[in-house]
Design a protein around this motif. Structure first.
Motif, PDB file in Angstrom:
ATOM      1  N   ASN A  58       0.794  -1.005   0.021  1.00  0.00           N
ATOM      2  CA  ASN A  58       0.009   0.165  -0.070  1.00  0.00           C
ATOM      3  C   ASN A  58       0.838   1.265   0.079  1.00  0.00           C
ATOM      4  O   ASN A  58       0.547   2.142  -0.689  1.00  0.00           O
ATOM      5  N   ARG A  59       1.912   1.240   0.839  1.00  0.00           N
ATOM      6  CA  ARG A  59       2.705   2.440   0.878  1.00  0.00           C
ATOM      7  C   ARG A  59       3.464   2.521  -0.548  1.00  0.00           C
ATOM      8  O   ARG A  59       3.692   3.585  -1.133  1.00  0.00           O
ATOM      9  N   ALA A  60       3.983   1.274  -1.035  1.00  0.00           N
ATOM     10  CA  ALA A  60       4.625   1.648  -2.397  1.00  0.00           C
ATOM     11  C   ALA A  60       3.959   1.989  -3.349  1.00  0.00           C
ATOM     12  O   ALA A  60       4.211   2.665  -4.424  1.00  0.00           O
ATOM     13  N   ASP A  61       2.610   1.619  -3.346  1.00  0.00           N
ATOM     14  CA  ASP A  61       1.655   2.132  -4.437  1.00  0.00           C
ATOM     15  C   ASP A  61       1.365   3.464  -4.178  1.00  0.00           C
ATOM     16  O   ASP A  61       1.549   4.315  -5.401  1.00  0.00           O
ATOM     17  N   ALA A  62       1.181   3.807  -3.094  1.00  0.00           N
ATOM     18  CA  ALA A  62       0.989   5.436  -2.639  1.00  0.00           C
ATOM     19  C   ALA A  62       2.143   6.295  -3.187  1.00  0.00           C
ATOM     20  O   ALA A  62       1.964   7.174  -3.734  1.00  0.00           O
ATOM     21  N   ALA A  63       3.405   5.754  -2.977  1.00  0.00           N
ATOM     22  CA  ALA A  63       4.440   6.452  -3.439  1.00  0.00           C
ATOM     23  C   ALA A  63       4.955   6.229  -4.746  1.00  0.00           C
ATOM     24  O   ALA A  63       6.096   6.661  -5.205  1.00  0.00           O
ATOM     25  N   ASN A  64       4.108   5.667  -5.571  1.00  0.00           N
ATOM     26  CA  ASN A  64       4.564   4.994  -6.892  1.00  0.00           C
ATOM     27  C   ASN A  64       5.680   4.394  -7.208  1.00  0.00           C
ATOM     28  O   ASN A  64       6.770   4.597  -8.021  1.00  0.00           O
ATOM     29  N   GLU A  65       6.105   3.520  -6.133  1.00  0.00           N
ATOM     30  CA  GLU A  65       7.260   2.854  -6.089  1.00  0.00           C
ATOM     31  C   GLU A  65       6.952   1.466  -6.812  1.00  0.00           C
ATOM     32  O   GLU A  65       6.762   0.461  -6.148  1.00  0.00           O
ATOM     33  N   LEU A  66       6.847   1.221  -8.115  1.00  0.00           N
ATOM     34  CA  LEU A  66       6.381   0.217  -8.671  1.00  0.00           C
ATOM     35  C   LEU A  66       7.587  -0.955  -8.572  1.00  0.00           C
ATOM     36  O   LEU A  66       6.872  -2.108  -8.552  1.00  0.00           O
ATOM     37  N   ARG A  67       8.793  -0.664  -8.690  1.00  0.00           N
ATOM     38  CA  ARG A  67       9.483  -1.721  -8.477  1.00  0.00           C
ATOM     39  C   ARG A  67       9.247  -2.524  -7.183  1.00  0.00           C
ATOM     40  O   ARG A  67       9.581  -3.651  -7.222  1.00  0.00           O
ATOM     41  N   CYS A  68       9.396  -1.794  -6.302  1.00  0.00           N
ATOM     42  CA  CYS A  68       9.159  -2.356  -5.121  1.00  0.00           C
ATOM     43  C   CYS A  68       7.841  -3.005  -4.768  1.00  0.00           C
ATOM     44  O   CYS A  68       7.871  -4.150  -4.077  1.00  0.00           O
ATOM     45  N   TYR A  69       6.721  -2.418  -5.371  1.00  0.00           N
ATOM     46  CA  TYR A  69       5.404  -3.054  -5.201  1.00  0.00           C
ATOM     47  C   TYR A  69       5.513  -4.538  -5.963  1.00  0.00           C
ATOM     48  O   TYR A  69       4.873  -5.760  -5.322  1.00  0.00           O
ATOM     49  N   THR A  70       6.242  -4.564  -6.993  1.00  0.00           N
ATOM     50  CA  THR A  70       6.416  -5.675  -7.882  1.00  0.00           C
ATOM     51  C   THR A  70       7.224  -6.763  -7.064  1.00  0.00           C
ATOM     52  O   THR A  70       6.895  -7.953  -7.139  1.00  0.00           O
ATOM     53  N   ALA A  71       8.312  -6.183  -6.385  1.00  0.00           N
ATOM     54  CA  ALA A  71       9.312  -7.381  -5.567  1.00  0.00           C
ATOM     55  C   ALA A  71       8.388  -7.766  -4.404  1.00  0.00           C
ATOM     56  O   ALA A  71       8.612  -9.024  -4.348  1.00  0.00           O
ATOM     57  N   LEU A  72       7.552  -7.025  -3.785  1.00  0.00           N
ATOM     58  CA  LEU A  72       6.690  -7.551  -2.782  1.00  0.00           C
ATOM     59  C   LEU A  72       5.674  -8.652  -3.355  1.00  0.00           C
ATOM     60  O   LEU A  72       5.435  -9.503  -2.444  1.00  0.00           O
ATOM     61  N   LEU A  73       5.266  -8.209  -4.604  1.00  0.00           N
ATOM     62  CA  LEU A  73       4.227  -9.510  -4.972  1.00  0.00           C
ATOM     63  C   LEU A  73       4.830 -10.789  -5.106  1.00  0.00           C
ATOM     64  O   LEU A  73       4.332 -11.727  -5.048  1.00  0.00           O
ATOM     65  N   GLY A  74       6.235 -10.532  -5.648  1.00  0.00           N
ATOM     66  CA  GLY A  74       7.204 -11.926  -5.770  1.00  0.00           C
ATOM     67  C   GLY A  74       7.502 -12.486  -4.341  1.00  0.00           C
ATOM     68  O   GLY A  74       7.253 -13.726  -4.404  1.00  0.00           O
ATOM     69  N   LEU A  75       7.622 -11.622  -3.441  1.00  0.00           N
ATOM     70  CA  LEU A  75       7.907 -12.247  -2.226  1.00  0.00           C
ATOM     71  C   LEU A  75       6.735 -12.856  -1.662  1.00  0.00           C
ATOM     72  O   LEU A  75       6.923 -14.002  -0.996  1.00  0.00           O
ATOM     73  N   GLU A  76       5.669 -12.263  -1.779  1.00  0.00           N
ATOM     74  CA  GLU A  76       4.296 -12.706  -1.240  1.00  0.00           C
ATOM     75  C   GLU A  76       4.229 -14.185  -1.484  1.00  0.00           C
ATOM     76  O   GLU A  76       3.679 -15.180  -1.173  1.00  0.00           O
ATOM     77  N   ILE A 100      13.960  -6.253  -0.200  1.00  0.00           N
ATOM     78  CA  ILE A 100      14.682  -5.284   0.651  1.00  0.00           C
ATOM     79  C   ILE A 100      15.383  -4.278  -0.190  1.00  0.00           C
ATOM     80  O   ILE A 100      15.307  -3.067   0.229  1.00  0.00           O
ATOM     81  N   PHE A 101      16.030  -4.641  -1.338  1.00  0.00           N
ATOM     82  CA  PHE A 101      16.685  -3.594  -2.002  1.00  0.00           C
ATOM     83  C   PHE A 101      15.770  -2.661  -2.637  1.00  0.00           C
ATOM     84  O   PHE A 101      15.984  -1.296  -2.766  1.00  0.00           O
ATOM     85  N   GLU A 102      14.750  -3.224  -3.437  1.00  0.00           N
ATOM     86  CA  GLU A 102      13.985  -2.236  -4.038  1.00  0.00           C
ATOM     87  C   GLU A 102      13.148  -1.546  -3.305  1.00  0.00           C
ATOM     88  O   GLU A 102      12.536  -0.526  -3.767  1.00  0.00           O
ATOM     89  N   CYS A 103      13.007  -1.896  -2.329  1.00  0.00           N
ATOM     90  CA  CYS A 103      11.936  -1.091  -1.054  1.00  0.00           C
ATOM     91  C   CYS A 103      12.560  -0.097  -0.392  1.00  0.00           C
ATOM     92  O   CYS A 103      11.993   0.491   0.707  1.00  0.00           O
ATOM     93  N   ARG A 104      14.008   0.026  -0.375  1.00  0.00           N
ATOM     94  CA  ARG A 104      14.775   0.862   0.523  1.00  0.00           C
ATOM     95  C   ARG A 104      14.328   2.240   0.606  1.00  0.00           C
ATOM     96  O   ARG A 104      14.516   2.934   1.523  1.00  0.00           O
ATOM     97  N   ALA A 105      13.675   2.502  -0.424  1.00  0.00           N
ATOM     98  CA  ALA A 105      13.088   4.127  -0.871  1.00  0.00           C
ATOM     99  C   ALA A 105      11.983   4.175   0.418  1.00  0.00           C
ATOM    100  O   ALA A 105      11.600   5.512   0.666  1.00  0.00           O
ATOM    101  N   LEU A 106      11.295   3.015   0.818  1.00  0.00           N
ATOM    102  CA  LEU A 106      10.285   3.223   1.865  1.00  0.00           C
ATOM    103  C   LEU A 106      10.667   3.437   3.190  1.00  0.00           C
ATOM    104  O   LEU A 106       9.916   3.902   4.057  1.00  0.00           O
ATOM    105  N   ASN A 107      12.163   3.332   3.115  1.00  0.00           N
ATOM    106  CA  ASN A 107      12.677   3.472   4.512  1.00  0.00           C
ATOM    107  C   ASN A 107      13.270   4.817   4.531  1.00  0.00           C
ATOM    108  O   ASN A 107      14.055   5.575   3.795  1.00  0.00           O
TER     109      ASN A 107
END
Length: 109
Positions: A58-76, A100-107
């Motif tokens: 949800n945070r990745a979607d709101a921040a338009n972090e599509l690579r993070c969003y996609t990585a999270l889908l794969g991890l799920e 973790i690498f792709e979502c570092r921008a959420l940190n």
């Protein structure tokens, strides 16, 4: 009667810092729960990791972090497979590392 009391800057700063700390913990919490899940510790760890992943999506979607969003889908999908007792340890941990690498921008920070 509608009264508005301005919050002191210090209180706003503390609230912002608390939010940032919670966001950092959610990524770290995902990593810790996912490792336990992927190592076959318990279904509860998998459920916790899936719940945290959903929040991060949800945070990745709101921040338009599509690579993070996609990585999270794969991890799920990897976490779901681990819950069923299948999967590849090397691929599972690689997926977690990539997430973790792709979502570092959420940190924050």
């Amino acid at each position: 009667m509608n009264c508005r009391w301005p919050l002191p800057l210090g209180i706003l700063s503390l609230a912002l810092m608390a939010t940032q700390a919670a966001q950092a913990q959610s990524l770290m919490g995902l990593q810790q729960a996912a490792i336990r899940c992927l190592n076959g510790t318990s279904r509860a760890d998998c459920s916790a990791a899936l719940g945290t992943s959903h929040q991060l999506k949800n945070r990745a979607d709101a921040a338009n972090e599509l690579r993070c969003y996609t990585a999270l889908l794969g991890l799920e999908s990897r976490l779901s497979m681990a819950m069923q007792g299948s999967g590849s340890v090397a691929r599972d941990h690689s997926s977690l590392k990539e997430t973790i690498f792709e979502c570092r921008a959420l940190n924050p920070g």
